[in-house]
Design an enzyme around this catalytic site. Structure first.
Site, PDB file in Angstrom:
ATOM      1  N   HIS A  28      40.804  43.464  45.196  1.00 21.89           N
ATOM      2  CA  HIS A  28      41.686  43.417  44.037  1.00 21.89           C
ATOM      3  C   HIS A  28      42.641  42.229  44.174  1.00 21.89           C
ATOM      4  CE1 HIS A  28      40.920  47.764  42.998  1.00 21.89           C
ATOM      5  NE2 HIS A  28      40.666  47.811  44.296  1.00 21.89           N
ATOM      6  N   THR A  30      46.846  41.312  43.108  1.00 24.84           N
ATOM      7  CA  THR A  30      48.068  42.032  42.748  1.00 24.84           C
ATOM      8  C   THR A  30      48.627  41.672  41.382  1.00 24.84           C
ATOM      9  OG1 THR A  30      49.404  40.336  43.836  1.00 24.84           O
ATOM     10  CG2 THR A  30      48.735  42.244  45.170  1.00 24.84           C
ATOM     11  N   GLU A  92      44.013  44.783  48.440  1.00 22.74           N
ATOM     12  CA  GLU A  92      44.753  43.976  47.464  1.00 22.74           C
ATOM     13  C   GLU A  92      45.079  42.612  48.072  1.00 22.74           C
ATOM     14  OE1 GLU A  92      45.818  44.323  44.390  1.00 22.74           O
ATOM     15  OE2 GLU A  92      45.634  46.465  43.892  1.00 22.74           O
ATOM     16  N   HIS A 132      36.927  44.171  41.943  1.00 19.45           N
ATOM     17  CA  HIS A 132      37.332  45.165  40.957  1.00 19.45           C
ATOM     18  C   HIS A 132      36.645  44.905  39.622  1.00 19.45           C
ATOM     19  CE1 HIS A 132      40.922  47.593  39.131  1.00 19.45           C
ATOM     20  NE2 HIS A 132      39.825  48.309  39.249  1.00 19.45           N
ATOM     21  N   ASP A 144      40.050  41.074  38.089  1.00 17.88           N
ATOM     22  CA  ASP A 144      40.515  40.670  39.415  1.00 17.88           C
ATOM     23  C   ASP A 144      39.413  40.835  40.467  1.00 17.88           C
ATOM     24  OD1 ASP A 144      40.950  43.517  38.890  1.00 17.88           O
ATOM     25  OD2 ASP A 144      42.003  43.611  40.815  1.00 17.88           O
TER      26      ASP A 144
END
Length: 418
Positions: A28, A30, A92, A132, A144
């Site tokens: 992912h 942020t 992330e 993602h 992302d």
């Protein structure tokens, strides 16, 4: 190498894995600073989290222990799995997620080391390391990590990572059982059933026509019923109740065969989602050249400022420039001339794998093997099987099934070599 990890910050946003093992990793971005992301991911009101966060300086934070399901994927699906949080790790990356914000070397280095560690620890297959944007549903809901160097990252993970696995050759007495499991799944992916004693199945195997690429179907011609089935190289047909008689579509050339031939062509194109048109350039080409049965309706792809029309067949992808329908090219010839990194070749490869519910991964050994050996179109997404205490990842193509033990990515084996 063990990656130093900051475990001082914990998120309360997690649940149980329900006894399911970790088999997947999701990346992912942020869409903000690491500081703001840490505040949000640890806020109980947010009801979101991730297992790890890596800031631009390369510092790794573990927010949720691996044994729990972090709430990172949202509505998602991959390879038929919808409980993504229960089977995955979420990582992330600090990034603005606008496609322009770079991922610094320190951050990428930390991510590569962490991912290698987790891939080895949980024996995660290459097609189960995803973004993602790959898993979020509906498709396009997430983008992302935007601008992330995805191909290079996968190369670092799987071209340079080896996982120790005991050298345990499959005994000949057990290989047949594994082959049957792989074959059953390959048939299931296209909605077919293997009847080993069926004359059509035996004929396809004897002539090395490949795997079925679609379910069997029935046609009626002049009051007589026939059953047909398309394999990688050819469509076979048999009169119902005369099971020992099996004919090949390409052999139905006599004038009296014309009604049956036309009925079969209409049926196989209907299975591909298109109406058979004898005056269409792609359909004429496929009748002349050995490209196998159709697997898709024609579609369009845009590369730069140019648009192309294309169609997927079992053994190749045909394409032509928009408006110049008779100028037909083949993906296999394009790759041979310009390589798989040619922009049009890449676009067609992506659509080829997308049709099968999969994803083109240029660094994945089995896909490179299939391309090199010209095994034809993928029939479905890769799948995993457990057999005699070992896990295998496999992928079915029009002409064969490829598989390898998880962790032994370069040791690609063929179902036909038995």
């Amino acid at each position: 190498m063990t990656v130093p990890i900051n475990t001082s910050i914990r998120s309360p946003n997690y649940g149980s894995r329900g006894g399911r093992p970790i088999s997947m990793l999701v990346l992912h971005a942020t869409a903000g600073t690491a500081r703001s992301a840490l505040a949000w991911l640890t806020n109980p009101a947010a009801r979101v989290s991730a297992h790890y966060l890596i800031d631009k300086a390369g510092q790794i934070y573990r927010l949720v222990p691996d044994e729990y399901a972090a709430w990172h994927a949202g509505r998602a699906a991959w390879r038929g799995e919808t409980a993504i949080n229960e089977v995955s790790l979420g990582i992330e990356l600090e990034n603005a997620n606008n496609g322009r914000d770079p991922y610094p070397t320190a951050q990428l280095s930390a991510l590569i080391h962490l991912t290698r560690e987790k891939v080895a620890q949980y024996r995660i297959a290459p097609d189960m390391v995803v973004r993602h944007l790959d898993v979020a549903v509906p498709r396009g809901r997430k983008n992302d990590p935007a601008g992330f160097p995805w191909t290079e990252f996968l190369h670092h993970i799987f071209a340079e990572t080896t996982i120790a696995a005991p050298d345990r050759p499959i005994p000949p007495s057990r290989r047949a059982a594994l082959n049957q499991i792989l074959l059953n799944e390959a048939y299931r992916q296209v909605g077919a059933v293997e009847w080993p004693d069926w004359a059509m199945t035996r004929a396809a195997r004897l002539a090395k026509l490949g795997l079925p690429v679609a379910p069997s179907f029935e046609v009626t011609v002049a009051g007589r019923n026939y059953i047909g089935q398309s394999f990688g190289c050819e469509t076979l047909v048999s009169p119902i109740a005369e099971w020992k008689r099996v004919d090949r579509l390409s052999a139905l050339t006599a004038p009296e065969h014309q009604p049956l031939r036309e009925a079969l062509l209409q049926a196989i194109y209907a299975q591909a989602g298109e109406t058979y048109r004898p005056d269409w350039a792609f359909h004429q080409y496929a009748r002349r050249e050995p490209v196998g049965p159709p697997l898709s309706a024609s579609f369009r792809v845009r590369v730069g400022n140019e648009e192309w029309s294309a169609a997927i067949y079992a053994l190749d992808v045909l394409y032509s420039p928009g408006g110049r329908w008779k100028e037909i090219g083949r993906l296999s010839a394009l790759i041979e001339a310009r390589g798989e990194r040619d922009p049009l070749a890449e676009a067609l490869l992506e659509r080829l794998y997308e049709r099968a519910g999969s994803q083109w991964r240029p660094m994945w050994p089995s896909q490179q093997y299939a391309l090199r050996e010209r095994l034809g179109a993928p029939l479905g997404p890769s799948f995993r099987v457990s057999f005699d205490g070992r896990d295998y990842v496999a992928e079915a193509f029009a002409l064969d099934v490829l598989y390898c033990a998880i962790g032994e990515w370069d040791n690609v084996q063929r179902l036909s070599e038995r």
